[in-house]
Enzyme design. Structure first.
Site, short mmCIF file in Angstrom:
data_model
loop_
_atom_site.label_atom_id
_atom_site.label_comp_id
_atom_site.label_asym_id
_atom_site.label_seq_id
_atom_site.Cartn_x
_atom_site.Cartn_y
_atom_site.Cartn_z
CD GLU A 9 52.89 39.95 -107.31
OE1 GLU A 9 52.21 40.54 -106.44
OE2 GLU A 9 53.68 39.03 -107.03
CE LYS B 238 55.38 37.56 -103.80
NZ LYS B 238 54.16 37.57 -104.65
CG ASP C 230 47.94 42.71 -105.89
OD1 ASP C 230 47.36 42.05 -105.01
OD2 ASP C 230 48.75 42.22 -106.69
CG ASP D 118 50.15 35.72 -108.95
OD1 ASP D 118 51.08 36.04 -108.19
OD2 ASP D 118 48.96 36.01 -108.74
N1 LIG Z 1 36.90 35.90 -99.08
C1 LIG Z 1 38.02 36.41 -98.55
N2 LIG Z 1 37.97 37.36 -97.60
C2 LIG Z 1 39.08 37.85 -97.04
N3 LIG Z 1 40.32 37.47 -97.37
C3 LIG Z 1 40.43 36.52 -98.33
C4 LIG Z 1 39.32 35.94 -98.97
N4 LIG Z 1 39.76 35.03 -99.87
C5 LIG Z 1 41.09 35.04 -99.79
N5 LIG Z 1 41.51 35.92 -98.86
C6 LIG Z 1 42.88 36.20 -98.45
O1 LIG Z 1 43.62 36.57 -99.57
C7 LIG Z 1 44.99 36.22 -99.37
C8 LIG Z 1 45.50 35.50 -100.58
O2 LIG Z 1 45.35 36.32 -101.68
P1 LIG Z 1 46.19 36.09 -103.00
O3 LIG Z 1 46.09 34.66 -103.40
O4 LIG Z 1 45.77 37.13 -103.94
O5 LIG Z 1 47.61 36.40 -102.42
P2 LIG Z 1 48.99 35.99 -103.01
O6 LIG Z 1 49.00 36.32 -104.44
O7 LIG Z 1 49.29 34.61 -102.60
O8 LIG Z 1 49.94 36.94 -102.19
P3 LIG Z 1 50.89 38.14 -102.64
O9 LIG Z 1 50.32 38.72 -103.88
O10 LIG Z 1 50.82 39.06 -101.47
O11 LIG Z 1 52.22 37.53 -102.78
C9 LIG Z 1 45.05 35.36 -98.13
O12 LIG Z 1 45.53 36.12 -97.05
C10 LIG Z 1 43.60 34.98 -97.94
O13 LIG Z 1 43.29 34.76 -96.57
MG LIG Z 2 49.31 38.10 -105.52
#
Ligand SMILES: Nc1ncnc2c1ncn2[C@@H]1O[C@H](COP(=O)(O)OP(=O)(O)OP(=O)(O)O)[C@@H](O)[C@H]1O
Ligand SMILES: [Mg+2]
Length: 566
Positions: free
Chosen positions: A147, A70, A170, A8
């Site tokens: 995803e 990304k 998501d 991912d």
């Molecule tokens: N406890 C929380 N409350 C609010 N936001 C959060 C929390 N924990 C993580 N995040 C937010 O979640 C986001 C990251 O999520 P995730 O890792 O699922 O995204 P990603 O898979 O990297 O991104 P994408 O799927 O959009 O490419 C960040 O913006 C982070 O600030």
């Molecule tokens: Mg993601």
């Protein structure tokens, strides 16, 4: 059969998983963590750093570090690190290369194959570039998986005998996706996908940043936007604050000496309540409704008929998300999957289905949809550049659709078939896929000759377009590789387009000539394979515009050539 891992590759974080011994397992990085920040940079010593080290460095020297790469994938935008600029593909490749290295270490096996997930709403360019990034890292990309579909797979594996309509919501760091699936008898069928690939946690951080900047401007008359250090600090604190507000009712943001005013260091000290934050982001939450409406409409399933709503992505931890969903859809979301791991776990399950690790006769079967309409450009009522759709968006794939068209002027003997992907009624406003000529149409009156155009779209995202003249049965066709899974040998042919190409043309020619010479010589088999690897490696680095990598690869290639020519 070699192991295929699931990755991912997220905007903010990257995870990898593997299916072994009958279950999904997260792959841990060198810090023994399953979550790796999607950050990449170059340290003081001139070495590449990825993950937590890069993220830590970002705070101190943002000019040497890249985050949220990304968001730029599929665009022409370059990203600067230090004095050089890089393509989003090259930097995503660095992140994937890091994953490949830690996965190889963790699994104790040379990992070369991967399934990589992308937002369902990624267009073909973004998908192709993700595959390219995988290749830059030396991966053979077995499948690009949406995803939300991956998240549903991870849910489905544990709930195979359920019959239900599942909505996957998501909200990650940079993208928002919503997908509606139907599950029965272990068959998982994607009904519709929609989303916004420019909406994610990052935008919530920015709302807080904007507010802090305004507060500071009002109090001190200083615009923090012009101060790079202050902006990086603000971003870090804004994200902290946002995450804290997922648990607490208010949060104090305190940054000492954020700027100098009249020669004096000034601190930033503001308190944000959850209620005020939720007001700030109401517009962003509102934007999630559009894609939800689209999937409900496209799938023909009403909100009342949803059995489960699954939340994926770190941003769904904000309490406002679940509350808004319940208010909008009249149903509370489930807490059935781990929002951080579900996507990579699903990618690992898909990987295991491909490798045969999961028996397709016993395991989960999945069908997907195409997220964009596919069609050709034609003339309609005298208007040219009209987009005639053959496969509407959200059609279950694989699928084959046919359309009939007529010649548009007297004596017309050939016609150009141009294929596009997208939702605009004007063909050229959509994403161009490819074209071919159909000739030898018998000269006849206007509209008296007809032709059939057939689109076939397979599960691997391979589109085949065929056109046939009805009166003669003559046909012509092309295959458009939607997922870029072209033959191995063509992997890095785009090295010629790289700005670095000129520097390496001579050595590549020399290596290719040497390879030709020994290709059929059995005694040289070992050498040929070494030479080929070194050559591919060099082309890969050139394609990715990776200066340093290319120079290292050139050294290895020269030494292999040296051995051969001795
Ligand atoms: N406890 C929380 N409350 C609010 N936001 C959060 C929390 N924990 C993580 N995040 C937010 O979640 C986001 C990251 O999520 P995730 O890792 O699922 O995204 P990603 O898979 O990297 O991104 P994408 O799927 O959009 O490419 C960040 O913006 C982070 O600030
Ligand atoms: Mg993601």
């Amino acid at each position: 059969m070699s192991t295929i891992i699931g990755i991912d590759l997220g905007t903010s974080t990257t995870e990898a998983a593997v299916y072994r011994n009958g279950k999904v397992e997260m792959i841990l990085n060198f810090d023994h963590e399953a979550i790796t920040p999607s950050a990449v940079g170059i340290d003081n010593g001139g070495n590449w750093v990825v993950g937590s080290r890069a993220l830590a460095q970002y705070i101190l020297s943002p000019e040497n570090t890249a985050i949220e790469v990304k968001r730029k994938i599929g665009t022409e935008q370059m990203i600067s690190i230090g004095k050089k600029t890089y393509t989003p593909v090259a930097l995503s490749g660095k992140i994937l290369d890091f994953v490949k290295t830690y996965a190889t270490e963790y699994l104790g096996e040379d990992i070369k194959r991967a399934v990589i997930s992308v937002p369902a709403y990624f267009n073909e360019t973004q998908r192709l570039e993700t595959i390219k990034a995988g290749r830059v890292a030396g991966f053979q990309v077995e499948r690009i998986l949406n995803e939300p579909t991956a998240a549903a797979l991870s849910y489905g594996l544990d709930h195979m005998d359920e019959e239900s309509h599942i909505l996957v919501y998501d909200l990650g760091g940079g993208t928002f996706d919503v997908t509606l699936l139907e599950m029965f008898d272990g068959v998982l069928e994607v009904k519709a996908s929609a989303g916004d690939n420019q909406l994610g946690g990052k935008d919530f951080d920015e709302k807080i940043m904007d507010w802090l900047i305004r507060q500071f401007q009002n109090k001190h008359g200083v615009d923090l936007r012009t101060n790079r250090y202050a902006m990086v600090k603000l971003k870090e604190e804004a994200e902290h604050c946002k995450k804290a507000l997922s648990k607490e009712d208010s949060y104090q943001i305190l940054i000492p000496a954020i700027a100098t005013v009249n020669g004096q260091p000034v601190e930033l000290d503001e308190t944000l309540t959850r209620a005020a934050f939720e007001k700030m982001v109401a517009g962003l939450i509102e934007r999630t409704h559009g894609p939800i409406d689209v999937v409900l409409a496209d799938s023909g399933i009403s909100a009342a008929n949803l059995d489960r709503i699954i939340l994926v992505g770190g941003s769904t931890r904000m309490p406002i998300v679940a509350r808004d969903i319940e208010a909008y859809l009249g149903k509370a979301p489930d807490v059935a999957v781990n929002p951080d791991f579900a996507v990579s776990e699903g990618a690992a399950i898909q990987a295991a289905i491909i490798s045969g690790e999961i028996d397709p006769n016993e395991g989960l079967i999945m069908t997907d949809v195409n997220p964009f309409s596919l069609g050709i450009s034609c003339i309609n009522n005298g208007r040219s550049d009209y987009f005639s759709v053959l496969i509407p968006r959200n059609t279950t794939i694989p699928t084959t659709r046919k359309g009939r068209y007529y010649t548009c002027y007297p004596g017309q003997t050939e016609v150009k078939i141009e294929a596009y992907q997208g939702e605009s009624a004007i063909a050229s406003h959509n994403h161009y896929l490819g074209e071919f000529m159909l000739s030898d149409i018998p000269a006849n009156y206007r509209e008296l000759e007809s032709l059939d155009v057939e689109f076939s779209y397979d599960i691997n995202g391979l589109l085949n377009v065929e056109a046939t003249v009805i009166s003669t049965g003559k046909s012509a066709s092309i295959s458009i590789d939607m997922h870029g899974k072209t033959a191995d040998t063509e992997y890095y042919e785009d090295w010629k387009e790289s700005p670095l190409a000129a520097d390496y043309r001579a050595i590549i020619r020399r290596a290719e000539r040497a390879l030709k010479r020994i290709e059929d010589d059995e005694d040289e088999e070992e050498f040929a394979s070494q030479l080929n690897d070194a050559l591919e490696d060099l082309k890969r680095c050139i394609s990715a515009n990776d200066d340093e990598g290319a120079s290292d690869a050139e050294d290895s290639l020269t030494s292999v050539l040296g051995l051969l020519e001795d």
